[in-house]
Design an enzyme around this catalytic site. Structure first.
Site, PDB file in Angstrom:
ATOM      1  CG  ASP A  10      -1.755   1.174   1.455  1.00 54.08           C
ATOM      2  OD1 ASP A  10      -1.587   2.175   0.715  1.00 54.08           O
ATOM      3  OD2 ASP A  10      -2.613   1.133   2.360  1.00 54.08           O
ATOM      4  CE1 TYR A 227      -4.139  -0.988  11.913  1.00 56.74           C
ATOM      5  CE2 TYR A 227      -4.402   1.369  11.546  1.00 56.74           C
ATOM      6  CZ  TYR A 227      -4.728   0.058  11.237  1.00 56.74           C
ATOM      7  OH  TYR A 227      -5.642  -0.196  10.252  1.00 56.74           O
ATOM      8  CE  LYS A 230      -5.624  -6.307  11.292  1.00 61.20           C
ATOM      9  NZ  LYS A 230      -4.889  -5.841  12.463  1.00 61.20           N
TER      10      LYS A 230
HETATM   11  P1  13P Z   1      -5.140  -0.547   4.977  1.00 58.40           P
HETATM   12  O1  13P Z   1      -4.226  -1.514   5.674  1.00 58.40           O
HETATM   13  O2  13P Z   1      -5.841  -1.178   3.821  1.00 58.40           O
HETATM   14  O3  13P Z   1      -4.410   0.704   4.585  1.00 58.40           O
HETATM   15  O4  13P Z   1      -6.295  -0.150   5.971  1.00 58.40           O
HETATM   16  C1  13P Z   1      -5.992   0.688   7.021  1.00 58.40           C
HETATM   17  C2  13P Z   1      -7.167   1.113   7.819  1.00 58.40           C
HETATM   18  O5  13P Z   1      -6.969   1.629   8.903  1.00 58.40           O
HETATM   19  C3  13P Z   1      -8.527   0.906   7.309  1.00 58.40           C
HETATM   20  O6  13P Z   1      -9.492   1.484   8.161  1.00 58.40           O
HETATM   21 MG    MG Z   2      -4.132   2.119   3.284  1.00 63.46          MG
HETATM   22 MG    MG Z   3      -4.928  -2.101   2.222  1.00 61.90          MG
HETATM   23 MG    MG Z   4      -2.628  -2.369   4.676  1.00 67.22          MG
END
Ligand code: 13P
Ligand code: MG
Ligand code: MG
Ligand code: MG
Ligand code: 13P
Ligand code: MG
Length: 372
Positions: A10, A227, A230
């Site tokens: 990402d 964090y 994900k």
């Molecule tokens: P991603 O890992 O897809 O960037 O998602 C992050 C997030 O906090 C979604 O609410």
């Molecule tokens: Mg993202």
């Molecule tokens: Mg993502």
């Molecule tokens: Mg992600």
């Protein structure tokens, strides 16, 4: 030997965390074309699920190749540049290191790589997910390779009858173990039923030894210590001729099982199998999505993709996922919709505990507050 690599990251979302901007995908496609004409890779295809770009590449450099990983790293730097220029959300989100050194291990981008001798017909499926964690592949891999109620071939096909070996990683202690199924199915399930920690890294055939599946296994939060979204994992599964048929590989996704992820990476939600056109999680940054891109590989060329969840036979799974979302969402900030405290990657609770330390007092009749 041919290696099929999916390397993903990402590097910025359009809009929020919902999709990849088309300009970033166009740059990725062009770079892959150049890499083919430079002789670095045999073939390449750029795709996306949600806000993650996947580079799907065939080459002869093996897994963990400095040249292949370095190429992907540089390309992700370029797409990050686009995200910065357009002010996309979380530009460079998954690039956790400043300098590339040898391969992508521990640097943020995820990768699944599978080395094999090409069969006369080589059907493979590349799964890309968004808004979930690497352990999300545990349940479908078990069903594909170890559950005869899901994969008929385990009973019917003599070459599948001996079963499959599952290589499992313990992401917390960085160790691995192999379980043979069906003999050790229950041992395997004890571990992989805890997908936040134990993740199936690869699967191979017991009778032929061939590698059948590989996943991206890491935890961004364990690398970054905080964090950072994900992992949004990817997986490669080879099909047919002693391995599960394409339809057996897809069958587990007809049930929208529960995964961790969704909004702020902090909620349980159903995983929804979707076409590429629908791979843009919006509601509550979810529900988590999975796309299945089918390819036939011939002399290293990627013939495809076929968008395998673009099929009405998955409509019921999508409808059920929406119903489960309605049900879970009504529980708002309560577990088990919200992840258990120990799995929450946000550090709000820690900050609260410090701020409120002097307001906690002993319950009546108790000498002192329990130490945390
Ligand atoms: P991603 O890992 O897809 O960037 O998602 C992050 C997030 O906090 C979604 O609410
Ligand atoms: Mg993202
Ligand atoms: Mg993502
Ligand atoms: Mg992600
Ligand atoms: P065919 O008879 O069309 O080759 O099908 C075999 C098979 O793999 C079905 O799952
Ligand atoms: Mg046929």
């Amino acid at each position: 030997m041919t290696t099929l690599s999916i390397i993903k990251a990402d590097t910025g979302g359009f809009v929020g965390h919902s999709a990849v901007h088309p300009e970033m995908l166009a740059v990725a496609e062009e770079a892959l074309r150049e890499a083919v004409s430079d002789g670095l890779i045999l073939d390449g295809h750029a795709d996306s699920c949600g806000d993650d770009i996947s580079l799907i590449m065939t080459h002869e450099h093996g897994a963990d190749s400095e040249r292949i990983h370095g190429f992907a790293w540089q390309l992700f730097q370029r797409t990050t540049g686009i995200a910065q220029r357009l002010g996309l959300y979380g530009a460079g989100q998954d690039l956790l290191s400043d300098a590339f050194s040898g391969n992508l291990r521990g640097m943020g981008p995820g990768y699944a790589e599978l080395e094999f001798t090409e069969r006369p017909s080589e059907p493979v499926i590349c799964f890309l997910a968004d808004k979930t964690e690497p352990g999300a592949w545990n349940l479908p891999l078990y069903k594909m390779f170890a559950d005869p109620f899901s994969s008929a071939g385990l009973v019917i096909d003599a070459k599948m009858h001996a079963g499959f070996s599952f290589e499992v990683y313990d992401l917390y202690e960085e160790k691995r173990i192999v379980f043979d199924t069906p003999a050790q199915s229950y041992d395997l399930l004890m571990y992989i039923g805890a997908p936040a920690r134990y993740v199936v890294h690869s699967v191979s055939s017991i009778s032929t030894g061939v590698l059948a599946a590989a996943t991206s296994t890491q935890r961004l939060s364990l690398i970054a210590g905080k964090y950072v979204g994900k992992d949004d994992p990817v997986m490669i599964v080879r099909a047919q001729s002693g391995l599960p048929a394409v339809g057996e590989v897809l069958e587990p996704f007809a049930f929208p099982y529960t995964v961790a992820g969704c909004m702020r990476g902090s909620h349980h939600a159903p995983i929804m199998p979707v076409s590429r056109a629908q791979a843009h999680p919006a509601r509550f940054d979810g529900p988590p999505r999975v796309v299945a891109l089918g390819f036939q590989i011939k002399n290293g060329k990627l013939i495809g993709p076929r968008d395998l969840f673009d099929d009405p036979s998955f409509d019921r799974a999508r409808a059920q996922a929406n119903e489960v979302m309605d049900y879970l969402r009504r529980q708002g900030p309560f577990e088990p919709h919200r992840l258990a405290l120990e799995d929450l990657e946000y550090t709000t609770m820690h900050a609260l505990e410090q701020r409120l330390a002097d307001r906690w007092e002993a319950m009546p009749g108790v000498a002192a507050p329990a130490a945390h």
